[in-house]
Design a protein around this motif. Structure first.
Motif, PDB file in Angstrom:
ATOM      1  N   VAL A 360       0.834  -1.202   0.000  1.00 57.98           N
ATOM      2  CA  VAL A 360       0.000   0.000   0.000  1.00 57.98           C
ATOM      3  C   VAL A 360       0.869   1.252   0.000  1.00 57.98           C
ATOM      4  CG1 VAL A 360      -1.682   1.356   1.292  1.00 57.98           C
ATOM      5  CG2 VAL A 360      -1.970  -1.118   1.111  1.00 57.98           C
ATOM      6  N   GLN A 361       1.905   1.265   0.836  1.00 60.22           N
ATOM      7  CA  GLN A 361       2.736   2.454   0.947  1.00 60.22           C
ATOM      8  C   GLN A 361       3.456   2.764  -0.358  1.00 60.22           C
ATOM      9  OE1 GLN A 361       2.312   3.907   4.163  1.00 60.22           O
ATOM     10  NE2 GLN A 361       2.813   5.610   2.830  1.00 60.22           N
ATOM     11  N   LYS A 362       3.877   1.734  -1.057  1.00 58.53           N
ATOM     12  CA  LYS A 362       4.495   1.955  -2.370  1.00 58.53           C
ATOM     13  C   LYS A 362       3.477   2.528  -3.358  1.00 58.53           C
ATOM     14  CE  LYS A 362       8.267  -1.420  -2.153  1.00 58.53           C
ATOM     15  NZ  LYS A 362       9.333  -0.428  -2.427  1.00 58.53           N
ATOM     16  N   ALA A 363       2.238   2.045  -3.297  1.00 54.63           N
ATOM     17  CA  ALA A 363       1.203   2.560  -4.187  1.00 54.63           C
ATOM     18  C   ALA A 363       0.886   4.015  -3.868  1.00 54.63           C
ATOM     19  CB  ALA A 363      -0.054   1.702  -4.078  1.00 54.63           C
ATOM     20  N   VAL A 364       0.842   4.352  -2.585  1.00 51.96           N
ATOM     21  CA  VAL A 364       0.611   5.737  -2.181  1.00 51.96           C
ATOM     22  C   VAL A 364       1.743   6.622  -2.704  1.00 51.96           C
ATOM     23  CG1 VAL A 364       0.536   7.306  -0.196  1.00 51.96           C
ATOM     24  CG2 VAL A 364      -0.805   5.195  -0.174  1.00 51.96           C
ATOM     25  N   GLY A 365       2.978   6.137  -2.625  1.00 58.62           N
ATOM     26  CA  GLY A 365       4.107   6.887  -3.161  1.00 58.62           C
ATOM     27  C   GLY A 365       3.947   7.191  -4.638  1.00 58.62           C
ATOM     28  N   ARG A 366       3.373   6.259  -5.380  1.00 57.29           N
ATOM     29  CA  ARG A 366       3.161   6.500  -6.814  1.00 57.29           C
ATOM     30  C   ARG A 366       2.084   7.558  -7.050  1.00 57.29           C
ATOM     31  NH1 ARG A 366       4.103   0.838  -6.851  1.00 57.29           N
ATOM     32  NH2 ARG A 366       1.879   0.355  -6.745  1.00 57.29           N
ATOM     33  N   THR A 367       1.060   7.597  -6.204  1.00 60.15           N
ATOM     34  CA  THR A 367      -0.018   8.568  -6.422  1.00 60.15           C
ATOM     35  C   THR A 367       0.427   9.995  -6.164  1.00 60.15           C
ATOM     36  OG1 THR A 367      -0.900   8.457  -4.150  1.00 60.15           O
ATOM     37  CG2 THR A 367      -1.760   6.849  -5.733  1.00 60.15           C
ATOM     38  N   VAL A 368       1.434  10.201  -5.340  1.00 57.33           N
ATOM     39  CA  VAL A 368       1.850  11.572  -5.025  1.00 57.33           C
ATOM     40  C   VAL A 368       2.922  12.085  -5.973  1.00 57.33           C
ATOM     41  CG1 VAL A 368       1.376  11.088  -2.584  1.00 57.33           C
ATOM     42  CG2 VAL A 368       3.730  11.037  -3.384  1.00 57.33           C
ATOM     43  N   ARG A 369       3.489  11.208  -6.783  1.00 57.83           N
ATOM     44  CA  ARG A 369       4.699  11.559  -7.541  1.00 57.83           C
ATOM     45  C   ARG A 369       4.478  12.724  -8.503  1.00 57.83           C
ATOM     46  NH1 ARG A 369       6.618   6.428 -10.210  1.00 57.83           N
ATOM     47  NH2 ARG A 369       6.911   5.855  -8.026  1.00 57.83           N
ATOM     48  N   THR A 370       3.399  12.681  -9.275  1.00 56.82           N
ATOM     49  CA  THR A 370       3.179  13.719 -10.281  1.00 56.82           C
ATOM     50  C   THR A 370       2.949  15.073  -9.629  1.00 56.82           C
ATOM     51  OG1 THR A 370       2.271  12.147 -11.880  1.00 56.82           O
ATOM     52  CG2 THR A 370       1.695  14.458 -12.172  1.00 56.82           C
ATOM     53  N   ALA A 371       2.066  15.125  -8.632  1.00 59.00           N
ATOM     54  CA  ALA A 371       1.774  16.401  -7.974  1.00 59.00           C
ATOM     55  C   ALA A 371       3.018  16.967  -7.297  1.00 59.00           C
ATOM     56  CB  ALA A 371       0.650  16.220  -6.960  1.00 59.00           C
ATOM     57  N   TRP A 372       3.832  16.090  -6.708  1.00 59.20           N
ATOM     58  CA  TRP A 372       5.076  16.533  -6.065  1.00 59.20           C
ATOM     59  C   TRP A 372       6.021  17.147  -7.093  1.00 59.20           C
ATOM     60  CZ3 TRP A 372       7.420  17.691  -1.667  1.00 59.20           C
ATOM     61  CH2 TRP A 372       8.814  17.672  -1.606  1.00 59.20           C
ATOM     62  N   ASP A 373       6.216  16.470  -8.207  1.00 58.61           N
ATOM     63  CA  ASP A 373       7.122  16.982  -9.228  1.00 58.61           C
ATOM     64  C   ASP A 373       6.631  18.314  -9.801  1.00 58.61           C
ATOM     65  OD1 ASP A 373       8.896  14.892  -8.960  1.00 58.61           O
ATOM     66  OD2 ASP A 373       8.102  13.745 -10.648  1.00 58.61           O
ATOM     67  N   LEU A 374       5.308  18.447  -9.985  1.00 55.85           N
ATOM     68  CA  LEU A 374       4.767  19.706 -10.492  1.00 55.85           C
ATOM     69  C   LEU A 374       5.007  20.845  -9.508  1.00 55.85           C
ATOM     70  CD1 LEU A 374       1.367  18.447 -11.960  1.00 55.85           C
ATOM     71  CD2 LEU A 374       3.305  19.345 -13.280  1.00 55.85           C
ATOM     72  N   ALA A 375       4.796  20.580  -8.228  1.00 55.48           N
ATOM     73  CA  ALA A 375       4.930  21.636  -7.223  1.00 55.48           C
ATOM     74  C   ALA A 375       6.376  22.075  -7.049  1.00 55.48           C
ATOM     75  CB  ALA A 375       4.351  21.166  -5.891  1.00 55.48           C
ATOM     76  N   ILE A 376       7.271  21.122  -6.826  1.00 53.39           N
ATOM     77  CA  ILE A 376       8.650  21.530  -6.564  1.00 53.39           C
ATOM     78  C   ILE A 376       9.339  21.993  -7.834  1.00 53.39           C
ATOM     79  CG2 ILE A 376       8.819  19.982  -4.587  1.00 53.39           C
ATOM     80  CD1 ILE A 376      10.765  18.273  -6.319  1.00 53.39           C
ATOM     81  N   GLY A 377       8.832  21.555  -8.997  1.00 50.76           N
ATOM     82  CA  GLY A 377       9.412  22.002 -10.252  1.00 50.76           C
ATOM     83  C   GLY A 377       9.300  23.500 -10.440  1.00 50.76           C
ATOM     84  N   THR A 378       8.336  24.097  -9.755  1.00 49.76           N
ATOM     85  CA  THR A 378       8.203  25.556  -9.751  1.00 49.76           C
ATOM     86  C   THR A 378       8.804  26.164  -8.492  1.00 49.76           C
ATOM     87  OG1 THR A 378       6.197  25.499 -11.108  1.00 49.76           O
ATOM     88  CG2 THR A 378       6.544  27.450  -9.749  1.00 49.76           C
ATOM     89  N   ASP A 379       8.413  25.648  -7.334  1.00 50.35           N
ATOM     90  CA  ASP A 379       8.760  26.298  -6.066  1.00 50.35           C
ATOM     91  C   ASP A 379      10.252  26.281  -5.752  1.00 50.35           C
ATOM     92  OD1 ASP A 379       6.108  26.767  -5.853  1.00 50.35           O
ATOM     93  OD2 ASP A 379       5.804  25.666  -3.977  1.00 50.35           O
ATOM     94  N   VAL A 380      10.986  25.308  -6.282  1.00 48.91           N
ATOM     95  CA  VAL A 380      12.402  25.197  -5.969  1.00 48.91           C
ATOM     96  C   VAL A 380      13.191  26.411  -6.482  1.00 48.91           C
ATOM     97  CG1 VAL A 380      13.134  23.971  -8.055  1.00 48.91           C
ATOM     98  CG2 VAL A 380      14.304  23.530  -5.890  1.00 48.91           C
ATOM     99  N   PHE A 381      12.592  27.176  -7.394  1.00 46.93           N
ATOM    100  CA  PHE A 381      13.299  28.321  -7.962  1.00 46.93           C
ATOM    101  C   PHE A 381      13.082  29.612  -7.175  1.00 46.93           C
ATOM    102  CE2 PHE A 381      13.202  25.319 -11.439  1.00 46.93           C
ATOM    103  CZ  PHE A 381      14.471  25.444 -11.976  1.00 46.93           C
ATOM    104  N   TYR A 382      12.186  29.600  -6.188  1.00 43.50           N
ATOM    105  CA  TYR A 382      12.034  30.790  -5.363  1.00 43.50           C
ATOM    106  C   TYR A 382      13.274  30.970  -4.489  1.00 43.50           C
ATOM    107  CZ  TYR A 382       7.104  31.350  -6.562  1.00 43.50           C
ATOM    108  OH  TYR A 382       5.925  31.561  -7.231  1.00 43.50           O
ATOM    109  N   PRO A 383      13.711  32.208  -4.280  1.00 42.57           N
ATOM    110  CA  PRO A 383      14.877  32.441  -3.431  1.00 42.57           C
ATOM    111  C   PRO A 383      14.681  31.864  -2.029  1.00 42.57           C
ATOM    112  CG  PRO A 383      14.298  34.444  -4.633  1.00 42.57           C
ATOM    113  CD  PRO A 383      13.190  33.456  -4.877  1.00 42.57           C
ATOM    114  N   GLY A 384      15.657  31.077  -1.580  1.00 43.97           N
ATOM    115  CA  GLY A 384      15.607  30.519  -0.240  1.00 43.97           C
ATOM    116  C   GLY A 384      14.730  29.303  -0.082  1.00 43.97           C
ATOM    117  N   ALA A 385      14.202  28.738  -1.181  1.00 43.26           N
ATOM    118  CA  ALA A 385      13.293  27.589  -1.074  1.00 43.26           C
ATOM    119  C   ALA A 385      14.000  26.355  -0.525  1.00 43.26           C
ATOM    120  CB  ALA A 385      12.663  27.276  -2.422  1.00 43.26           C
TER     121      ALA A 385
END
Length: 465
Positions: A360-385
């Protein structure tokens, strides 16, 4: 075979917890939801969910998961006043790469206040007599034999403690989850974790929309460009139930909005990259004061990578992956994770199956992957992120995705593929096909828009013309 009734305990009574409880009713004779708050009867605020004051949306990928778990939920939400908004037909959005066009519907969003969504889903879930709620109580620790969880120790509001035995314990307690501490208490290593904190602060105010703009009005979004090295400023106008607009303004470090109601429209007019939200608010009636929130960091625990995972224990929702709320993916990820919980248990043969929790935990990890990549793909570029700044992988992915988003401003086929991913209907692999690579190299097929793509009818309805 034992004839002992099977039991499950879900920690947390918010959306993730309620959907997890619903997912477990096909496998447990009794599901107990442990919730710190006293849950309201209807769509009312509660102390333990301060983020409910800000804009929320349920993308179609999450809406489909919700409907599979709770059939009829979408219809009940619409009957209660929620809007079904076609994507990108009813979206007016200024991206870092220009205004998006309003293409024919590819997917959709469900729009309403978080209080209405939670109350509607909660009422339907709790109508099942196999589910009970233990309110004003919190989990203190897990009970276990070695690394096999046997239940949870809870403390009630009067400080009385007792143990709830369970064949499965699900942590859906959100950002305040104690799972990392509980795991080390079981003798397991500290879980791998990453945090990307853009420093964004949210300020939200409710408005009564002009009468002619209370039905069918589009979402309006002004997005910052974090790659400039300057503080980011953005805003979202979201139509919700009862003819209201929920407006959230946000800014990163050095550009934070404040809680002063007199400054709200000024920020929208002078600080954002375009003043359209301020212009739309000119004829709208304020209904609330300004609510401020600073807890917006992206934080993910990579539980699926642990070499050993306890039996009979699962974490999901924000307890696994908490996302910057501006992208609107948190509720959808929670719904998809709860559906994964149900499906894995079904495939593995029911509660108590050896290794079930790890699957189950591995399956949950797969469900969050896309949203995580979308979020940090933008936010990581803010100063001090982050302490070290964007990684090489972050920079390469951002450059490619940025090119796709630029192309999507003038290419409907590419816009549809991008929304396949942002709606959580498909994984990011659809953006890596040869035809997508060629389209990204070619760029937009239509010229850039120089103004918000609002229709004359919408501008007149909002009192702008």
């Amino acid at each position: 075979m034992s004839d002992r009734p099977t039991t499950a305990v879900v920690l947390g009574g918010s959306l993730a917890g309620m959907l997890a409880a619903r997912a477990l009713t096909g496998f447990a004779d009794r599901v107990t939801v442990v919730e710190r708050d006293a849950l309201p009867e209807g769509p009312e605020p509660r102390r333990g969910l301060p983020q409910a004051r800000h804009v929320h949306q349920l993308w179609s990928g999450g809406a489909r998961a919700l409907e599979e778990l709770v059939p009829g939920a979408a219809e009940r939400l619409r009957a209660a006043g929620a809007h079904r908004l076609p994507v990108t037909t009813d979206m007016v959005a200024l991206s870092p790469h220009g205004w998006y066009r309003r293409w024919a519907e590819s997917h959709h969003m469900i729009l309403c206040s978080r209080d209405l969504l939670d109350a509607t889903v909660r009422a339907q879930v709790l109508a099942d007599r196999r589910i009970e709620v233990l309110e004003r109580a919190e989990a203190v620790r897990l009970t276990s034999t070695d690394t096999t969880v046997t239940g949870v120790r809870i403390r009630a509001h009067d400080n009385a403690e007792r143990t709830l035995a369970a064949d499965l314990v699900v942590d859906a307690t959100g950002r305040g989850s104690r799972t990392p501490r509980w795991l080390t208490g079981l003798g397991l290593p500290v879980p791998e974790r990453r945090e990307v904190n853009s420093g964004i602060v949210y300020a939200t105010r409710l408005y009564r929309a002009p009468e002619q703009a209370r039905d069918g009005f589009p979402v309006v979004s002004i997005q910052p460009d974090p790659r400039t090295g300057e503080p980011g400023r953005g805003g979202v106008l979201l139509p919700v139930e009862d003819g209201r607009w929920m407006v959230t303004l946000y800014g990163s470090r050095g550009a934070e909005p404040c809680a002063d109601a007199d400054d709200f429209v000024r920020y929208a007019r002078e600080e954002l990259r375009h003043p359209v939200i301020a212009e739309l608010l000119a004829e709208a009636e304020p209904l609330s004061e300004v609510t401020l929130t600073r807890t917006t960091a992206n934080r993910r625990h990579f539980y699926e990578r642990m070499r050993v995972w306890p039996e009979n224990f699962v974490a999901l929702g924000d307890a696994v992956c908490a996302l910057n709320p501006v992208y609107g993916h948190g509720m959808s990820v929670s719904a998809q994770s709860a559906l994964a919980l149900r499906d894995v248990i079904l495939r593995q043969g029911g509660l108590g199956t050896p290794g079930l929790s790890r699957h189950v935990q591995k399956a949950v990890g797969r469900t969050v992957r896309t949203a995580w990549d979308l979020a940090i793909g933008t936010d990581v570029f803010y100063p001090g992120a982050t302490e070290t700044g964007p990684t090489l992988r972050d920079r390469i992915l951002s450059a490619y995705v940025g090119r796709l988003l630029y192309t999507a401003t003038g290419n409907g086929r590419i816009a549809r593929r991008v929304t396949d991913v942002t709606s959580l209907e498909r994984g990011p692999e659809v953006l890596l096909t040869p035809s997508m690579l060629v389209a990204a190299a070619v760029g937009p097929l239509k010229p850039a828009l120089n103004a918000p793509p609002l229709t004359l009818e919408e501008l007149k309805a909002a009192g702008v013309l």
